[in-house]
Write a protein that holds these residues in place. Sequence first.
Motif, PDB file in Angstrom:
ATOM      1  N   ALA A  17       0.835  -1.198   0.000  1.00  0.00           N
ATOM      2  CA  ALA A  17       0.000   0.000   0.000  1.00  0.00           C
ATOM      3  C   ALA A  17       0.875   1.256   0.000  1.00  0.00           C
ATOM      4  CB  ALA A  17      -0.900  -0.011   1.232  1.00  0.00           C
ATOM      5  N   THR A  18       2.097   1.114   0.504  1.00  0.00           N
ATOM      6  CA  THR A  18       2.984   2.267   0.648  1.00  0.00           C
ATOM      7  C   THR A  18       4.016   2.245  -0.474  1.00  0.00           C
ATOM      8  OG1 THR A  18       2.876   1.598   2.951  1.00  0.00           O
ATOM      9  CG2 THR A  18       4.296   3.466   2.445  1.00  0.00           C
TER      10      THR A  18
ATOM     11  N   VAL B 184      13.231 -14.604   2.710  1.00  0.00           N
ATOM     12  CA  VAL B 184      12.733 -13.313   3.202  1.00  0.00           C
ATOM     13  C   VAL B 184      11.268 -13.464   3.598  1.00  0.00           C
ATOM     14  CG1 VAL B 184      12.217 -10.919   2.553  1.00  0.00           C
ATOM     15  CG2 VAL B 184      14.411 -11.954   1.892  1.00  0.00           C
ATOM     16  N   ARG B 185      10.513 -14.178   2.784  1.00  0.00           N
ATOM     17  CA  ARG B 185       9.097 -14.383   3.102  1.00  0.00           C
ATOM     18  C   ARG B 185       8.947 -15.063   4.473  1.00  0.00           C
ATOM     19  NH1 ARG B 185       4.638 -15.431  -0.107  1.00  0.00           N
ATOM     20  NH2 ARG B 185       5.883 -15.940  -1.944  1.00  0.00           N
ATOM     21  N   ARG B 186       9.751 -16.098   4.703  1.00  0.00           N
ATOM     22  CA  ARG B 186       9.661 -16.818   5.977  1.00  0.00           C
ATOM     23  C   ARG B 186       9.968 -15.896   7.159  1.00  0.00           C
ATOM     24  NH1 ARG B 186      11.544 -21.286   3.554  1.00  0.00           N
ATOM     25  NH2 ARG B 186      13.715 -20.684   3.836  1.00  0.00           N
TER      26      ARG B 186
ATOM     27  N   GLY C 239       8.315  -6.257  -2.407  1.00  0.00           N
ATOM     28  CA  GLY C 239       7.303  -5.346  -1.869  1.00  0.00           C
ATOM     29  C   GLY C 239       6.036  -6.101  -1.500  1.00  0.00           C
ATOM     30  N   ALA C 240       5.673  -7.060  -2.345  1.00  0.00           N
ATOM     31  CA  ALA C 240       4.464  -7.844  -2.085  1.00  0.00           C
ATOM     32  C   ALA C 240       4.621  -8.707  -0.829  1.00  0.00           C
ATOM     33  CB  ALA C 240       4.142  -8.717  -3.293  1.00  0.00           C
ATOM     34  N   LEU C 241       5.858  -9.026  -0.476  1.00  0.00           N
ATOM     35  CA  LEU C 241       6.096  -9.801   0.753  1.00  0.00           C
ATOM     36  C   LEU C 241       6.067  -8.918   1.995  1.00  0.00           C
ATOM     37  CD1 LEU C 241       9.108 -12.092  -0.287  1.00  0.00           C
ATOM     38  CD2 LEU C 241       6.659 -12.530  -0.484  1.00  0.00           C
TER      39      LEU C 241
ATOM     40  N   ARG D 148       6.715   2.982 -12.204  1.00  0.00           N
ATOM     41  CA  ARG D 148       5.732   2.610 -13.240  1.00  0.00           C
ATOM     42  C   ARG D 148       4.980   1.343 -12.814  1.00  0.00           C
ATOM     43  NH1 ARG D 148       9.132   1.993 -17.763  1.00  0.00           N
ATOM     44  NH2 ARG D 148       9.784   4.095 -17.263  1.00  0.00           N
ATOM     45  N   LEU D 149       5.718   0.341 -12.349  1.00  0.00           N
ATOM     46  CA  LEU D 149       5.071  -0.907 -11.921  1.00  0.00           C
ATOM     47  C   LEU D 149       4.145  -0.659 -10.728  1.00  0.00           C
ATOM     48  CD1 LEU D 149       8.064  -3.435 -12.196  1.00  0.00           C
ATOM     49  CD2 LEU D 149       6.088  -3.250 -13.729  1.00  0.00           C
ATOM     50  N   GLU D 150       4.580   0.220  -9.835  1.00  0.00           N
ATOM     51  CA  GLU D 150       3.711   0.537  -8.677  1.00  0.00           C
ATOM     52  C   GLU D 150       2.407   1.157  -9.154  1.00  0.00           C
ATOM     53  OE1 GLU D 150       6.264   1.613  -4.746  1.00  0.00           O
ATOM     54  OE2 GLU D 150       6.613   2.946  -6.433  1.00  0.00           O
ATOM     55  N   ARG D 151       2.502   2.058 -10.138  1.00  0.00           N
ATOM     56  CA  ARG D 151       1.273   2.707 -10.645  1.00  0.00           C
ATOM     57  C   ARG D 151       0.351   1.679 -11.295  1.00  0.00           C
ATOM     58  NH1 ARG D 151       4.829   6.798 -12.025  1.00  0.00           N
ATOM     59  NH2 ARG D 151       4.981   6.142 -14.195  1.00  0.00           N
TER      60      ARG D 151
END
Length: 353
Positions: free
Chosen positions: A3-4, A216-218, A316-318, A347-350
């Motif tokens: 979200a950020t 990192v996810r763990r 970022g999604a993690l 760009r990807l964030e948008r």
Amino acid sequence: MTATALRFGVWALVYGTWGARQHPDEPVDASWARTRDQIVEADRLGFDATLVAQHEVNPAGDHYDQLEAWTTSAALAALTENIEIITAIKPALYHPVVLAKQALQIEEISGGRFGVNVVNAWFKPEIARAGLPFLEHDARYAYGREWLTIVQSLIAGRRTTFHGRYFDIDDYQLVPASRYRDRPAIYVGGESEPARELAKDFADVWFVNGQPEEDVRRLVDDVAARHRTGRRLRFGLAAFVIGRESDREAADELDYAFDLASRDVAETESVLSNADPNAEMFKTFARHPHVGTNGGTAAGLVGSYDTVAERILRFGALGIETFMLQFQPFESEMRRFAEEIIPRVRRLERLAA
Ligand SMILES: Cc1cc2nc3c(=O)[nH]c(=O)nc-3n(C[C@H](O)[C@H](O)[C@H](O)COP(=O)(O)O)c2cc1C
């Protein structure tokens, strides 16, 4: 999806390099003048933060120059406009009252852009040869917990009394507190169980060493799932970036970086032989060959500009928000990141919003 907006930081050049010491295009230079120029430029390029690592003695060898973290940070605070200055601190080296006062002063100089990164030490001689106790791993964290309890309270402007195993603080008050917010930010680095608990209880942001996505996810899931009161815990990741036009070029550059790094035999030996064998992060490093410190290229931010940008979004999604980055040669690669990769990430964030 996050979200950020994702945030990008650079490691200040306190060792004179974050890569190989024999790179033909980056002479090792740990001078104040170089770090001043590096961070003033990072600020101008729009980087969100800088991390000023703390070592009194260079872990690669005590004959190597080392830039002092806290005096450097105060000066950087005066010379920059927007960049957040995050300065590492090993609790064993500073009394919490003194450190809290310094933190509040840099908060004032920077206009509310300061953070402390609490790190519980792994490099034994720096502390032991000073005649200070280098406690064993978990005891260092117990000491750090008392220390941070005091610092957190003092930098929030609270009158503080604390009687613990290591400290006796009586009716202590520091003024002025921050004029800009409740208190300066608190980051915590370290991966062991007591580091995770410390982060859960005290940190605004927990820093993870560079490592593959699944690891990192763990780590993030583990700490995010712990019960905590107050503000949501945020996450940061250390990484060494190699971005090129194509994946092939980046892979070749990584091979070259490994070759150069392999020449630093004495320096690697100094780091490993003086490290606390119980430090969790060295176990992580051993699992993933890498260039750079704190996991470096093991985070996988190596590839074409598009590949690197996509991987950043995946982190970022993690839950990773702050990417604390290393490069070599630092300044030119930092510029490349700002020109080629940050716009792709935005760009990807948008697109994902
Ligand atoms: C982003 C990041 C920055 C760090 N900076 C420092 C530093 O400046 N000085 C230091 O001695 N250790 C530093 N560390 C090391 C750790 O804080 C800690 O000492 C180490 O991970 C060993 O603790 P562990 O067993 O909990 O992993 C850093 C770690 C991370 C993830």
